[in-house]
Structures are given as structure tokens and as C-alpha cells.
Design a protein around this motif. Sequence first.
Motif, PDB file in Angstrom:
ATOM      1  N   ARG A 156       1.348  -0.847  -0.292  1.00  0.00           N
ATOM      2  CA  ARG A 156       0.081  -0.099   0.106  1.00  0.00           C
ATOM      3  C   ARG A 156       0.757   1.151  -0.021  1.00  0.00           C
ATOM      4  NH1 ARG A 156      -5.058   0.512   0.451  1.00  0.00           N
ATOM      5  NH2 ARG A 156      -6.130   2.798   1.219  1.00  0.00           N
ATOM      6  N   VAL A 157       0.848   2.090  -0.672  1.00  0.00           N
ATOM      7  CA  VAL A 157       1.530   3.276  -1.353  1.00  0.00           C
ATOM      8  C   VAL A 157       0.784   4.640  -1.180  1.00  0.00           C
ATOM      9  CG1 VAL A 157       3.577   3.788  -2.458  1.00  0.00           C
ATOM     10  CG2 VAL A 157       2.803   1.775  -2.715  1.00  0.00           C
ATOM     11  N   TYR A 158       1.356   5.232  -0.101  1.00  0.00           N
ATOM     12  CA  TYR A 158       0.897   6.823  -0.009  1.00  0.00           C
ATOM     13  C   TYR A 158       1.585   7.543  -0.615  1.00  0.00           C
ATOM     14  CZ  TYR A 158      -2.217   4.844   2.909  1.00  0.00           C
ATOM     15  OH  TYR A 158      -2.500   4.242   4.429  1.00  0.00           O
ATOM     16  N   MET A 159       0.768   8.078  -2.184  1.00  0.00           N
ATOM     17  CA  MET A 159       1.905   9.107  -2.872  1.00  0.00           C
ATOM     18  C   MET A 159       1.959  10.453  -2.557  1.00  0.00           C
ATOM     19  SD  MET A 159       1.906   8.509  -7.113  1.00  0.00           S
ATOM     20  CE  MET A 159       3.290   9.317  -7.708  1.00  0.00           C
ATOM     21  N   SER A 205       3.730  16.102   1.244  1.00  0.00           N
ATOM     22  CA  SER A 205       4.951  16.103   1.047  1.00  0.00           C
ATOM     23  C   SER A 205       5.537  14.543   1.892  1.00  0.00           C
ATOM     24  CB  SER A 205       5.589  17.158   2.451  1.00  0.00           C
ATOM     25  OG  SER A 205       5.541  16.516   3.420  1.00  0.00           O
ATOM     26  N   LEU A 206       6.950  14.927   1.336  1.00  0.00           N
ATOM     27  CA  LEU A 206       7.578  13.217   1.848  1.00  0.00           C
ATOM     28  C   LEU A 206       6.560  13.207   3.546  1.00  0.00           C
ATOM     29  CD1 LEU A 206      10.535  12.783  -0.818  1.00  0.00           C
ATOM     30  CD2 LEU A 206       8.121  10.915  -0.372  1.00  0.00           C
ATOM     31  N   GLY A 207       6.798  14.156   4.355  1.00  0.00           N
ATOM     32  CA  GLY A 207       7.242  13.934   5.821  1.00  0.00           C
ATOM     33  C   GLY A 207       5.553  13.224   5.676  1.00  0.00           C
ATOM     34  N   ILE A 208       4.590  14.425   5.354  1.00  0.00           N
ATOM     35  CA  ILE A 208       3.733  13.996   5.934  1.00  0.00           C
ATOM     36  C   ILE A 208       2.714  12.195   5.194  1.00  0.00           C
ATOM     37  CG2 ILE A 208       0.952  14.387   5.181  1.00  0.00           C
ATOM     38  CD1 ILE A 208       1.247  16.944   4.561  1.00  0.00           C
ATOM     39  N   ALA A 209       3.814  11.976   3.791  1.00  0.00           N
ATOM     40  CA  ALA A 209       3.038  10.924   3.734  1.00  0.00           C
ATOM     41  C   ALA A 209       4.149   9.593   4.300  1.00  0.00           C
ATOM     42  CB  ALA A 209       3.564  10.526   2.324  1.00  0.00           C
ATOM     43  N   ASP A 310       9.379  12.835   9.827  1.00  0.00           N
ATOM     44  CA  ASP A 310       7.978  12.958   8.919  1.00  0.00           C
ATOM     45  C   ASP A 310       7.428  13.752   9.992  1.00  0.00           C
ATOM     46  OD1 ASP A 310       7.368  11.414  11.709  1.00  0.00           O
ATOM     47  OD2 ASP A 310       5.430  11.351  11.811  1.00  0.00           O
ATOM     48  N   THR A 311       6.187  14.065   9.881  1.00  0.00           N
ATOM     49  CA  THR A 311       5.879  15.549   9.648  1.00  0.00           C
ATOM     50  C   THR A 311       4.866  16.408  10.533  1.00  0.00           C
ATOM     51  OG1 THR A 311       5.546  16.236   7.539  1.00  0.00           O
ATOM     52  CG2 THR A 311       4.197  17.148   8.855  1.00  0.00           C
TER      53      THR A 311
END
Length: 462
Positions: A156-159, A205-209, A310-311
Amino acid sequence: MEIKKIFLPESELPRQWYNVMPDLPTPMEPDLHPGTGQPVGPDDLAPIFPMPLIEQEVSQESFIDIPEEILEKYLIWRPTPMYRAYALEKHLDTPAKIYFKNEGVSPAGSHKPNTAMAQAYYNMISGTKKICTETGAGQWGSALAMCCALFGLECRVYMVKVSYNQKPYRRMMMETWGANCVPSPSNETKAGQTILEKDPESPGSLGIAISEAVEAAVTTEGAKYSLGSVLNHVMLHQTVNGLECQKQMEIAGDYPDVIIGCAGGGSNFAGHVLPFVRDKINGKDIDIIAVEPASCPTLTRGPFAYDFGDTVQMTPLLPMHTLGHSFIPAPIHAGGLRYHGMAPIVSQLLLSNLIRAEAIPQLETFQAGLTFARTEGFISAPETNHAVAATIREAIRAKEEGKEKVILFNWSGHGLVDMAAYEDYLTGKLSDHALPEEEIHRALGDIDPLPKPKQYKAGTIT
Ligand SMILES: Cc1ncc(COP(=O)(O)O)c(C=O)c1O
């Protein structure tokens, strides 16, 4: 006719990864538990990573055997070819010899499967059923999707939303390999909901994902989390690249004076350069350059401090160069370079003056990408264009200095599913992004109360 490509036979595929940690002149500082502020132990990490990867994260062994099952899968695309860029040299009229390592020949089109394959394997043997992850431009997500398919795992990927919209083909690749891909921030996780409440239009952003993927992993039975960069075990797996390069340079009868890689979280750069860093520690004179976007200048301007990966502040505190976990970089096309932090290993190399860093604006990177495509033929990923641009700068410098330097750079991926970015450039729609100083100040203010590493170093943000 001179040799253009330097191939290694399959029998020369490295059988071990190289771990730089025992060779570092100054030891790395530990990651800290976000709650207690104490160094994290294996038990803290066990809910998110399988034990073999946790062991690799802190290993002090110089070389670690690559399991047979991973070697078999690496053979799908490895060893990757190294090229001599004669046409680019001629175009630049430089005395420099330019070599590049082509990591774009993997099924996913980048260096990312070097660690995705290892991570999928170690999860599979540890009983994981599903892996959750984040992705920027989609390179990491597609690499992990492919490797999960090959080892029979769900994925499962969060993009990051801005890339999800800019790059639909990477989502389709993930789906083709059987993964499930959602735009981040999403409403599926508490982390995503928190962000959307504050900013419904958030580009992500990557931090959020990362926050979303970690939350999904710890709240789903049989699931673990996987990170495509930043962590020590990721850098380790990527060294298969640099170890091949050392053999290929020997075949070419050259040794690099300058080595260049682009740096987002730092993994393709580290994998390419670490075996040469070992040579440098042992006395070789090499100029090693990490290249980042001017709009996300983590190494060139960010402090070396403890910060969250991460965020939403779920990960351990990592000792690294950072722009602050709440910094949201401008939506440049090099989605994989839009990360607020940098691998602790790469950060430590910079602190120890074993490498240096350069920041390049977006338009120069695309111009370099066109020059490369129109001389060497290959269309690079927007991230990779940062390395191409720095290589062109170095080749021009070599000409000005009248020096026959040997330059090696990592061609981390092709851009064949990034053509919308090229179209934006070709039709004049792209611009350089002014650095939002107030935004950086605000984001760095957020990390002020966090513990400081012993080697704390202020950034150059005024
Ligand atoms: C082709 C390519 N190069 C470089 C990067 C940057 O990541 P890292 O610094 O971990 O290599 C990415 C990330 O997605 C990428 O897709």
C-alpha cells in the motif's frame, strides 16, 4: 572505436553490501525515542520493521552477505552498465572524462529496487503480509510494488498528492504490480486528516506521506512499514551500485577524481559513493558532491540537528541535516528530492568533510537534462538531472582549469514517465522557486525545543 559501455558479467555481481559505519572517523549519534529522548532500541522499532533490517540498521560489520534469494532477483537487471559519455564531453569541449552508472535499467526505472528487493525479502522471511510505504515522484512506490509482487506481499503506497496528479503513469505501474496507491494527505489516516483540516489544498510532502504510511502499518494486522531512503539499512543495500562501479572503473583503467550524485533522502548518492568514501578515508583524493534542489537546500543550508523523519512526529528523532519536519518544499518536478531531512550517514559524511554539497535551481537541471538527452540520448528523471547539471558544471570547470579530470556520476533513473515535466519546461511553464525564508524560519522554530546532537551545527539560513 573506443569502448562506450563497461559491462560486468553476472558472476561479478557483488555478494556483500558495504557498511560504512565502522569506518567513519566520527561515530554516528544514536536515533532518539520521540517520547523519552533516549536512544531507540530494537524493541522500539519492532512494530514497524522486521528484525533483520533493525539489526542492519545498527550493524558495525564492514561487509554483510547478500542472501542468495536477493542475488537471484538482482540478476533481473544487475550488474548495471557504466557508460563513458563521449558525446557530452565533446559537446562541452572539456578535457574531463565523464562516466555514468546507469541505474535506470531496473524494471522500475531507477536505483530504488536495490533496497526494495532486500526489504521485501526480509519482510517475507519475517512473516510480514503487507508493506505500507510513502512515495514522492512514485519511483520508490513503484519499485516496492514490483518487489512485493516478486515476493508475494501486499503493498500500500501513500503518494505525495502533487506528484500523484503530475505523474499518473507511476500510479498505473504500481497498480500493474498489484499495489494499492492513494494520494497523500488522505482522509484514511489520522495524520492525513490533521493536515487536511489545517490545509484542505495541501500538495502533500514526503514527511506527511511517511506519517500516513507509518500509522497505516502500526494499525494494520500483519503489516510493516518500509522507507525508501534515509535509514542506514537503505544506504547499505544501495552500495551494490558503488561496489560495481569500483570494478567497472578498474576495467576502464581510470579512477574518479570527482563523484557526483543527486540527494533527496540520500540513498542513491550514498550507494554510489560509499565504497569510494572508504578509499578516501584510506587516503585517496576524491571530490565527492551531493546535489540537491536550491528550493530544498537541506545539506547546503539546513542545520545538523535532531529532527523527526515525518511531519506528524511519529518517527524517532534522527541526527541529520534538516529544514524542519514541517517544512513543505515548493512543488518542483523532482518529487523525490522534496524531503526536509537527509540520511544521517550522508549528514555525518558532510560534517566530517568527506563530501561536499551543492544546490542547483530547477531550470538549470532541466537545461542539463536536455543537453544530456541531445548528446547521450537518455532522458533522465528530474531528480537525476540534478546530478547531470552538477557534472556539466564540473566538466566546464575542468576545461577552465585545463585539467583532465575523471568524473563519475550516478544516473539514478530514467524520466520516461516524467514527460509532463519536460513538456512544462519546453513550453516555458517551469520556473525557479524563490526560497520562502519565513517558511523555513517557521519550520526551524518547530525543532528548537528538540534535544541537540553533540555535533550540532547551525545552518546558513539567515
Ligand atoms: C530517480 C531518482 N533519483 C533520486 C531520488 C532521490 O532519492 P534518494 O536521495 O534516496 O536517492 C529519487 C527519489 O525518488 C529518484 O526517483
